[in-house]
Write a protein that holds these residues in place. Structure first.
Motif, PDB file in Angstrom:
ATOM      1  N   UNK A 114     -32.423  25.853 -24.950  1.00  0.00           N
ATOM      2  CA  UNK A 114     -33.736  25.864 -25.358  1.00  0.00           C
ATOM      3  C   UNK A 114     -34.517  26.699 -24.420  1.00  0.00           C
ATOM      4  N   UNK A 117     -33.063  30.399 -24.623  1.00  0.00           N
ATOM      5  CA  UNK A 117     -33.492  31.327 -25.826  1.00  0.00           C
ATOM      6  C   UNK A 117     -35.048  31.164 -25.828  1.00  0.00           C
ATOM      7  N   UNK A 118     -35.635  30.616 -24.881  1.00  0.00           N
ATOM      8  CA  UNK A 118     -37.137  30.443 -24.866  1.00  0.00           C
ATOM      9  C   UNK A 118     -37.838  29.722 -26.094  1.00  0.00           C
ATOM     10  N   UNK A 119     -36.992  28.981 -26.837  1.00  0.00           N
ATOM     11  CA  UNK A 119     -37.415  28.165 -27.860  1.00  0.00           C
ATOM     12  C   UNK A 119     -38.021  26.804 -27.419  1.00  0.00           C
ATOM     13  N   UNK A 120     -37.908  26.422 -26.099  1.00  0.00           N
ATOM     14  CA  UNK A 120     -38.542  25.274 -25.565  1.00  0.00           C
ATOM     15  C   UNK A 120     -39.933  25.246 -25.612  1.00  0.00           C
ATOM     16  N   UNK A 121     -40.693  26.350 -25.605  1.00  0.00           N
ATOM     17  CA  UNK A 121     -41.991  26.581 -26.119  1.00  0.00           C
ATOM     18  C   UNK A 121     -42.434  26.056 -27.319  1.00  0.00           C
ATOM     19  N   UNK A 122     -41.613  26.526 -28.308  1.00  0.00           N
ATOM     20  CA  UNK A 122     -41.808  25.899 -29.601  1.00  0.00           C
ATOM     21  C   UNK A 122     -41.397  24.386 -29.851  1.00  0.00           C
ATOM     22  N   UNK A 123     -40.263  24.214 -29.412  1.00  0.00           N
ATOM     23  CA  UNK A 123     -39.888  23.003 -29.531  1.00  0.00           C
ATOM     24  C   UNK A 123     -40.511  21.594 -28.765  1.00  0.00           C
ATOM     25  N   UNK A 124     -40.979  21.887 -27.567  1.00  0.00           N
ATOM     26  CA  UNK A 124     -41.520  21.082 -26.625  1.00  0.00           C
ATOM     27  C   UNK A 124     -43.127  20.852 -26.789  1.00  0.00           C
ATOM     28  N   UNK A 125     -43.607  21.949 -27.807  1.00  0.00           N
ATOM     29  CA  UNK A 125     -45.244  21.784 -28.067  1.00  0.00           C
ATOM     30  C   UNK A 125     -45.252  21.096 -29.275  1.00  0.00           C
ATOM     31  N   UNK A 126     -44.209  20.367 -29.801  1.00  0.00           N
ATOM     32  CA  UNK A 126     -44.220  19.865 -31.348  1.00  0.00           C
ATOM     33  C   UNK A 126     -44.904  18.529 -30.952  1.00  0.00           C
ATOM     34  N   UNK A 127     -45.672  17.716 -31.824  1.00  0.00           N
ATOM     35  CA  UNK A 127     -45.943  16.706 -31.479  1.00  0.00           C
ATOM     36  C   UNK A 127     -44.814  15.366 -31.357  1.00  0.00           C
ATOM     37  N   UNK A 128     -43.711  15.643 -30.804  1.00  0.00           N
ATOM     38  CA  UNK A 128     -42.592  14.688 -30.589  1.00  0.00           C
ATOM     39  C   UNK A 128     -42.492  14.746 -28.927  1.00  0.00           C
ATOM     40  N   UNK A 130     -40.774  14.363 -25.328  1.00  0.00           N
ATOM     41  CA  UNK A 130     -39.580  14.811 -24.659  1.00  0.00           C
ATOM     42  C   UNK A 130     -38.437  13.772 -24.762  1.00  0.00           C
ATOM     43  N   UNK A 278     -41.066  22.918 -17.874  1.00  0.00           N
ATOM     44  CA  UNK A 278     -40.303  23.881 -18.949  1.00  0.00           C
ATOM     45  C   UNK A 278     -40.739  25.138 -18.989  1.00  0.00           C
TER      46      UNK A 278
END
Lengths: 278, 305
Positions: A114, A117-128, A130, A278
């Motif tokens: 994540x 691939x720089x998808x951490x910015x999307x995944x970890x800013x969702x309301x779930x 870590x 992150x």
């Protein structure tokens, strides 16, 4: 201020499953490749087992080969006298090696992919949290590894039955379970490392390197008494697969060691993810 | 009420970059511009707002919650548009929206995202890997607003959008701000965007706040910018006394450009008896003021060193 928000869909634990399914989807290709490779190899080994059993030519050939190398691959002088013994030798070593590769790949790649691939910015800013995301990934990987090990186990049993070589299902079950425990222990190491890495490729190389190194340690330990220490630090040596094939039962200490590595590594990865930027 | 409040907020990295002692307040319902060049600390501040990174020291409050660790419930109230949209290439745009909607607990069909997708002329059926930069940006915009957040955090939001889509995006932002009261925190280095949209602006440089004011306050501080062309040819700054008004007056391609403070009356008197061919008097743009502030800060710091 906000005038009301869109209707909230079904809340709760199903979101954890949602994230786990999402992770499975990401690993879909490698899962099918891993499943095909492990199951095919186990079915092949189990299917040709009867050709090796009580074969004088094979016994003669084994006597000519270096003992240390044979031990490295889990081959004992009596391995080829039963189907279970055969399964605990070379097929078991390759099973642990292959399943270990894939298990390590998924666990060590869990977070680093994540980031890379720089998808951490999307995944970890969702309301779930870590925590929820981490354990959803963990659940997905564990389910994948267990699914492959069950399929490989089933293929072994079916091939053993079809060739009429299988005599002790319990012994094969123990050998397969030992392989699964070792794969889980590898996953523990992968989870402990994944939050600290930033490149997916280097994570994968490191994971494969650890599995290969442990395999080499196990191989080299057979070349002399002075190298015994190598076996002690190799997860390949955690269970005595030959003894399991002879109905010896699983060693509680080995189970605890594998489970502890898995649990502590998973927990270490989780704590590190909570603390790391992150 | 403050939607964002930073008190002595500091983030240090190993290379020394980050933000230092940031004091900032964004009020409910305002469109707040956060401007500065690349590497000034804009993204670092935003990443702290989104809890991707933790402050080294200081306090940060977002929508009344003090940021300390991970706040997933708070993120449900925030929409985030990163400067670069990196998503899962094998998903379609619609699948990405569905995934995010489910994570937010929102029914995508009832969210405004589909309506906005039409407005932005965006094809949601294609795979993300086939999207152009602009289409990825549109997906990012939809992801940031599908749950109708109270606070929208936008990092370089229009990069990759064509001018028509930029206008549509500005209209959408104004609409969200006016009809729903959405607070917008807008980070950019395109100052014309800020001039068009923002109520207040913060200028950040090398991790430190240089200025916080309304766009009007910032541009008004610069007095007036005067561009004069005379009937006579050549450099007439000395002859016409322009250097007395502004010792840094410039002459370029037949035009005399100079800045004055609030002495507009005096300047017009001076120019009244000169043979003017053309005259342009205006407030400086935000960009000109920004560059001016920057230069002054640089000179000041250079002097201190």
């Amino acid at each position: 201020m906000s005038i009301g928000r869109p209707k909230i869909a079904k809340e709760g634990n199903d979101k954890m499953l949602h994230f786990a399914m999402f992770e499975s989807r990401q690993n879909r290709r490698s899962f099918w490749i891993g499943a095909a490779a492990v199951v095919f190899l186990q079915a092949l080994f189990a299917g040709i087992g009867h050709l090796y059993l009580n074969n004088p030519d094979m016994e003669k050939m084994m006597k000519q080969m270096p003992q240390g190398m044979l031990e490295g691959f889990g081959i004992h002088p009596e391995s080829f006298s039963t189907f279970e013994g055969w399964i605990s030798s070379e097929p078991y070593t390759f099973y642990v090696l292959l399943l270990g590769f894939f298990a390590m790949n998924w666990s060590i790649g869990g977070i680093v992919k994540e980031r890379d691939r720089q998808t951490a910015e999307f995944l970890f800013t969702l309301p779930r949290s870590r925590t929820a995301i981490y354990w959803a990934k963990w659940g997905s990987h564990v389910a994948q590894v267990i699914a492959i090990s069950i399929a490989a186990y089933a293929a072994t049993i079916i091939a053993g039955k079809v060739t009429d070589s299988l005599t002790d299902v319990g012994a094969v079950t123990s050998v397969a379970a030992a392989g699964l425990f070792i794969a889980l222990a590898f996953m523990g190491i992968g989870y402990a490392l994944t939050p600290w890495l930033s490149s997916e490729r280097s994570g994968l190389s490191l994971g494969i390197g650890i599995v290969l190194l442990m395999f080499l340690f196990n191989l080299m330990a057979g070349f002399g008494d002075r190298l015994d220490w190598m076996a002690k630090i190799s997860l390949f040596h955690l269970f005595d697969a030959f003894s399991l094939s002879q109905g010896g039962g699983m060693n509680a200490g080995a189970i605890v060691t594998a489970a502890a590595l898995f649990a502590l590594g998973s927990a270490a990865g989780w704590v590190a993810l909570l603390k790391r930027d992150l | 009420m403050s939607v964002i409040q930073a008190r002595q907020l500091t983030k240090r990295y190993g290379n020394g970059k980050g933000v230092q002692s940031l004091d900032l307040e964004v009020r409910e319902g305002e469109i707040f511009g956060f401007i500065g060049p690349n590497g000034a600390g804009k993204s670092t501040t935003i990443r702290m707002l989104l809890q991707l990174i933790a402050p080294t020291s200081g306090e940060l409050f977002v929508l009344g919650t003090r940021i300390a660790g991970d706040h997933p419930k708070l993120r449900r109230r925030i929409g985030y548009l990163p400067s670069e949209i990196r998503l899962y290439p094998d998903m379609t745009g619609k699948q990405a929206l569905e995934f995010a909607a489910a994570a937010h607990g929102v029914d995508l069909a009832r969210s405004p995202a589909l309506k906005y997708a039409e407005r932005l002329q965006w094809d949601m059926k294609a795979k993300i890997k086939s999207y152009s930069l602009g289409n990825r940006k549109k997906l990012g915009i939809l992801l940031s607003i599908l749950h109708e957040p109270e606070l929208l955090v936008l990092d370089e939001p229009t990069s990759g959008l064509d001018p028509l889509m930029q206008q549509e995006f500005y209209a959408l932002l104004r609409e969200l701000n006016e009809t729903r009261g959405t607070t917008v925190f807008f980070s950019t280095h395109v100052l014309t965007e800020v001039e068009k949209l923002c109520d207040r602006v913060a200028i950040i440089r090398e991790g430190k706040l240089v200025n916080v004011a309304t766009v009007e306050e910032i541009t008004a501080k610069g007095g007036h910018r005067i561009e004069a062309k005379f009937q006579a040819e050549g450099d007439l700054r000395e002859a016409y006394g322009l250097l007395r008004l502004d010792p840094e007056a410039q002459f370029s391609q037949g035009h005399h450009v100079f800045h004055i403070g609030e002495s507009l009356q005096e300047t017009l008197k001076l120019l009244a008896d000169k043979p003017l061919a053309d005259l342009n008097i205006r407030r400086p743009t935000l960009e000109e003021r920004f560059m001016d502030e920057y230069r002054k800060t640089e000179d000041r710091e250079g002097g201190e060193r």
